[in-house]
Design a protein around this motif. Structure first.
Motif, PDB file in Angstrom:
ATOM      1  N   VAL A  35      -3.697  -1.707 -13.784  1.00  0.00           N
ATOM      2  CA  VAL A  35      -2.596  -2.414 -14.439  1.00  0.00           C
ATOM      3  C   VAL A  35      -3.142  -3.648 -15.163  1.00  0.00           C
ATOM      4  CG1 VAL A  35      -0.370  -3.556 -14.052  1.00  0.00           C
ATOM      5  CG2 VAL A  35      -1.011  -1.559 -12.660  1.00  0.00           C
ATOM      6  N   ALA A  36      -2.997  -3.654 -16.491  1.00  0.00           N
ATOM      7  CA  ALA A  36      -3.509  -4.765 -17.299  1.00  0.00           C
ATOM      8  C   ALA A  36      -2.516  -5.921 -17.266  1.00  0.00           C
ATOM      9  CB  ALA A  36      -3.719  -4.300 -18.735  1.00  0.00           C
ATOM     10  N   GLU A  48       1.552  -8.445 -10.623  1.00  0.00           N
ATOM     11  CA  GLU A  48       1.723  -8.103  -9.203  1.00  0.00           C
ATOM     12  C   GLU A  48       2.962  -7.225  -8.994  1.00  0.00           C
ATOM     13  OE1 GLU A  48       2.139 -10.282  -4.903  1.00  0.00           O
ATOM     14  OE2 GLU A  48       2.061 -11.517  -6.701  1.00  0.00           O
ATOM     15  N   GLU A  49       4.039  -7.579  -9.671  1.00  0.00           N
ATOM     16  CA  GLU A  49       5.277  -6.783  -9.557  1.00  0.00           C
ATOM     17  C   GLU A  49       5.054  -5.372 -10.096  1.00  0.00           C
ATOM     18  OE1 GLU A  49       8.734 -10.245 -10.053  1.00  0.00           O
ATOM     19  OE2 GLU A  49       7.804  -9.414 -11.829  1.00  0.00           O
ATOM     20  N   LEU A  53       5.366  -1.799  -8.103  1.00  0.00           N
ATOM     21  CA  LEU A  53       6.251  -0.710  -8.544  1.00  0.00           C
ATOM     22  C   LEU A  53       5.472   0.600  -8.647  1.00  0.00           C
ATOM     23  CD1 LEU A  53       8.450  -2.582 -11.204  1.00  0.00           C
ATOM     24  CD2 LEU A  53       9.139  -1.798  -8.930  1.00  0.00           C
ATOM     25  N   VAL A  54       4.220   0.524  -9.135  1.00  0.00           N
ATOM     26  CA  VAL A  54       3.417   1.757  -9.222  1.00  0.00           C
ATOM     27  C   VAL A  54       3.073   2.244  -7.804  1.00  0.00           C
ATOM     28  CG1 VAL A  54       1.359   2.851 -10.177  1.00  0.00           C
ATOM     29  CG2 VAL A  54       2.445   1.002 -11.450  1.00  0.00           C
ATOM     30  N   VAL A  55       2.740   1.315  -6.925  1.00  0.00           N
ATOM     31  CA  VAL A  55       2.437   1.689  -5.533  1.00  0.00           C
ATOM     32  C   VAL A  55       3.644   2.401  -4.922  1.00  0.00           C
ATOM     33  CG1 VAL A  55       2.033   0.774  -3.192  1.00  0.00           C
ATOM     34  CG2 VAL A  55       0.702  -0.105  -5.117  1.00  0.00           C
ATOM     35  N   VAL A 149      11.747   1.715  -9.590  1.00  0.00           N
ATOM     36  CA  VAL A 149      11.672   0.975 -10.852  1.00  0.00           C
ATOM     37  C   VAL A 149      13.089   0.729 -11.391  1.00  0.00           C
ATOM     38  CG1 VAL A 149      10.845   1.031 -13.243  1.00  0.00           C
ATOM     39  CG2 VAL A 149       9.384   1.884 -11.399  1.00  0.00           C
ATOM     40  N   GLY A 150      13.950   1.728 -11.267  1.00  0.00           N
ATOM     41  CA  GLY A 150      15.345   1.586 -11.696  1.00  0.00           C
ATOM     42  C   GLY A 150      16.019   0.435 -10.956  1.00  0.00           C
ATOM     43  N   ARG A 151      15.751   0.369  -9.650  1.00  0.00           N
ATOM     44  CA  ARG A 151      16.353  -0.713  -8.842  1.00  0.00           C
ATOM     45  C   ARG A 151      15.832  -2.076  -9.307  1.00  0.00           C
ATOM     46  NH1 ARG A 151      15.769   2.839  -4.250  1.00  0.00           N
ATOM     47  NH2 ARG A 151      13.739   1.883  -3.860  1.00  0.00           N
ATOM     48  N   ALA A 152      14.523  -2.145  -9.539  1.00  0.00           N
ATOM     49  CA  ALA A 152      13.909  -3.414  -9.962  1.00  0.00           C
ATOM     50  C   ALA A 152      14.462  -3.853 -11.323  1.00  0.00           C
ATOM     51  CB  ALA A 152      12.389  -3.266 -10.020  1.00  0.00           C
TER      52      ALA A 152
END
Ligand code: PNS
Length: 166
Positions: A35-36, A48-49, A53-55, A149-152
């Motif tokens: 993640v860049a 970090e966020e 989300l990917v994790v 991701v939708g929730r975030a």
């Protein structure tokens, strides 16, 4: 051990990205999603966020790791013992920039190969930028992004509580 790096901004991860990760995880022993920090100036989510989300979305894929990365991609790829970079190609319009980047990376380090993967055709219209725009305007993005991701996105888009008058 065949390791590959899948770099990107992932602001945020979409179902198209996830599809590419799943395909790569079937081909390689180890997939590092890198993640860049920010390819644009004002990312919606911090590095970090975005990593979290990917994790959250890739937890079930045992050979997938998520890391933040800074600096030159080719250096990062060699540093983690990978042989190649994966980039997703949705349409011909992606190709010009991706081709330029792949050849530049080859100039910088000819040992690093770039592999292009196509996400499922139903995701060819998807992009993080459009997902953010739709979410910002109150549209439903639930079929475009993983559930976490939708929730975030919903949480990030909620207007802040107005100050109460005394
Ligand atoms: O998801 P994105 O924004 O298309 O990802 C672009 C990314 C992060 C892969 C690209 O900007 C990159 O590789 N950045 C690292 C710095 C670098 O190596 N630049 C030279 C690329 S030729």
């Amino acid at each position: 051990m065949r390791a590959v790096v899948y770099p990107g901004s992932f602001d945020p991860l979409t179902n198209g990205h996830l599809d590419v990760i799943e395909r790569a995880a079937r081909l390689f022993d180890r997939v590092i999603v890198a993640v860049a920090p920010n390819s644009e100036k004002h990312p919606l989510f911090t590095t970090e966020e975005r990593c979290k989300l990917v994790v959250g979305a890739t937890r079930r894929l045992r050979n997938v790791e998520v890391r933040a990365f800074d600096g030159l991609l080719v250096d990062y790829v060699r540093g983690c013992g990978a042989q190649a970079v994966i980039r997703g190609l949705r349409a011909v319009s992606d190709f010009e920039f991706e081709f330029q980047m792949a050849l530049m990376n080859r100039k910088l380090d000819e040992r690093v190969e770039t592999i292009f993967m196509m996400p499922k055709d139903t995701y060819t219209f998807l992009s993080s930028r459009l997902v953010k725009e739709i979410a910002q305007l109150g549209g439903d993005v639930s079929t475009f992004v993983p559930r976490n991701v939708g929730r975030a996105l919903l949480k990030r888009m909620q207007p802040s509580t107005p100050m109460r008058r005394r």
